[in-house]
Scaffold this motif. Sequence first.
Motif, mmCIF file in Angstrom:
data_model
loop_
_atom_site.group_PDB
_atom_site.id
_atom_site.type_symbol
_atom_site.label_atom_id
_atom_site.label_comp_id
_atom_site.label_asym_id
_atom_site.label_seq_id
_atom_site.Cartn_x
_atom_site.Cartn_y
_atom_site.Cartn_z
ATOM 1 N N GLY A 225 0.777 -1.228 0.000
ATOM 2 C CA GLY A 225 0.000 0.000 0.000
ATOM 3 C C GLY A 225 0.807 1.277 0.000
ATOM 4 O O GLY A 225 0.256 2.367 0.218
ATOM 5 N N ALA A 226 2.116 1.199 -0.293
ATOM 6 C CA ALA A 226 2.937 2.407 -0.341
ATOM 7 C C ALA A 226 2.567 3.293 -1.519
ATOM 8 O O ALA A 226 2.887 4.489 -1.534
ATOM 9 N N ALA A 227 1.895 2.727 -2.508
ATOM 10 C CA ALA A 227 1.444 3.482 -3.682
ATOM 11 C C ALA A 227 0.289 2.725 -4.317
ATOM 12 O O ALA A 227 -0.036 1.594 -3.927
ATOM 13 N N ASP A 228 -0.314 3.362 -5.318
ATOM 14 C CA ASP A 228 -1.456 2.747 -6.001
ATOM 15 C C ASP A 228 -1.036 1.950 -7.232
ATOM 16 O O ASP A 228 -1.705 0.982 -7.602
ATOM 17 N N LEU A 229 0.048 2.350 -7.863
ATOM 18 C CA LEU A 229 0.489 1.659 -9.068
ATOM 19 C C LEU A 229 1.932 2.031 -9.356
ATOM 20 O O LEU A 229 2.514 2.933 -8.741
ATOM 21 N N MET A 230 2.510 1.319 -10.321
ATOM 22 C CA MET A 230 3.829 1.641 -10.851
ATOM 23 C C MET A 230 3.731 1.599 -12.363
ATOM 24 O O MET A 230 2.973 0.795 -12.921
ATOM 25 N N ILE A 231 4.469 2.474 -13.035
ATOM 26 C CA ILE A 231 4.563 2.433 -14.494
ATOM 27 C C ILE A 231 5.982 2.012 -14.841
ATOM 28 O O ILE A 231 6.953 2.686 -14.487
ATOM 29 N N THR A 232 6.105 0.880 -15.527
ATOM 30 C CA THR A 232 7.414 0.345 -15.861
ATOM 31 C C THR A 232 7.321 -0.419 -17.178
ATOM 32 O O THR A 232 6.272 -0.418 -17.836
ATOM 33 N N ASP A 233 8.395 -1.091 -17.557
ATOM 34 C CA ASP A 233 8.387 -1.819 -18.817
ATOM 35 C C ASP A 233 7.402 -2.977 -18.774
ATOM 36 O O ASP A 233 7.285 -3.684 -17.759
ATOM 37 N N ALA A 234 6.710 -3.184 -19.875
ATOM 38 C CA ALA A 234 5.689 -4.232 -19.946
ATOM 39 C C ALA A 234 6.263 -5.601 -19.595
ATOM 40 O O ALA A 234 5.591 -6.420 -18.950
ATOM 41 N N THR A 235 7.507 -5.860 -20.005
ATOM 42 C CA THR A 235 8.143 -7.135 -19.674
ATOM 43 C C THR A 235 8.210 -7.345 -18.172
ATOM 44 O O THR A 235 7.938 -8.434 -17.670
ATOM 45 N N GLU A 236 8.567 -6.287 -17.451
ATOM 46 C CA GLU A 236 8.658 -6.399 -15.998
ATOM 47 C C GLU A 236 7.278 -6.569 -15.371
ATOM 48 O O GLU A 236 7.118 -7.308 -14.400
ATOM 49 N N THR A 237 6.254 -5.900 -15.914
ATOM 50 C CA THR A 237 4.910 -6.051 -15.353
ATOM 51 C C THR A 237 4.404 -7.486 -15.518
ATOM 52 O O THR A 237 3.773 -8.035 -14.615
#
Length: 268
Positions: free
Chosen positions: A194-206
């Motif tokens: 719960g430190a954040a709502d989301l992360m934006i990163t490389d699709a491969t990592e997601t």
Amino acid sequence: MVSWHRSRRAGWVAVVLAVVATATTTDAAASGKFDSRLDTIVAHGVLTVCSTGDYKPFSFRDANGNWSGVDIDMAGELAKQLRVKLAFHQSTWATVATDVGRECDIAMGGISITLDRARSVFFTQPYLRDGKTPITRCENTAKYQTLAQIDQPGVRVIVNPGGTNEQFDTANLHKATIVRYPDNNTIFEALLAGAADLMITDATETRYQAALHPGQLCAVHPDQPFTFVEKAYLVPRGDVVFQQWVDQWLHIALDDGTFQRISGRALG
């Protein structure tokens, strides 16, 4: 008259020096003696690789100093083809481009091609297409489909500082809160906590992190990312000989099944 003769003499000297330089360069090329890192690596018997060690599935260094990941295994293949030993230098996302040539011979580890990095290094041919996309707790996937939905007051976007993720967030998020989290190895646990709502990163990592946390973390449209990105390896700027050799090695590895064998489970 004296100044004219001096000028003429200086011109002839310049011509002679140019001829000598050309002849020297031609002789060096004909003899195959190039001032390339390729020759230095072979002569010293060691390939030193820069990597951040915090970007699964490409590069990870554990608490005991052991390295693993797709590009760590590819580095092993590269050293094998060079018939040399393999060594690592742990770099950071902020310094990886400037470390190449000073701390290491090549940088490997899921590094994206950017024009800023290209000021400092040469890139090899790309080996993977990627792009920035969100990852969030699975119950929130419908809420964070677009940048307009994400860039809202009260939305917290967590990011590892120093790399292209932070650059993307800074350029595109003006209302949302950017939460800079220094440890990329534990950043997804922080997202789950719960430190954040989301992360934006490389699709491969997601995709990889969603597979590690099934039912908890979900990749948001990884097949339709916000950006176009390609991953490649970094070699010292100006060393065309080494770049061409690594390019040829990578071209063969992508075609003969080596890369697929190494990356198959991690990248899908």
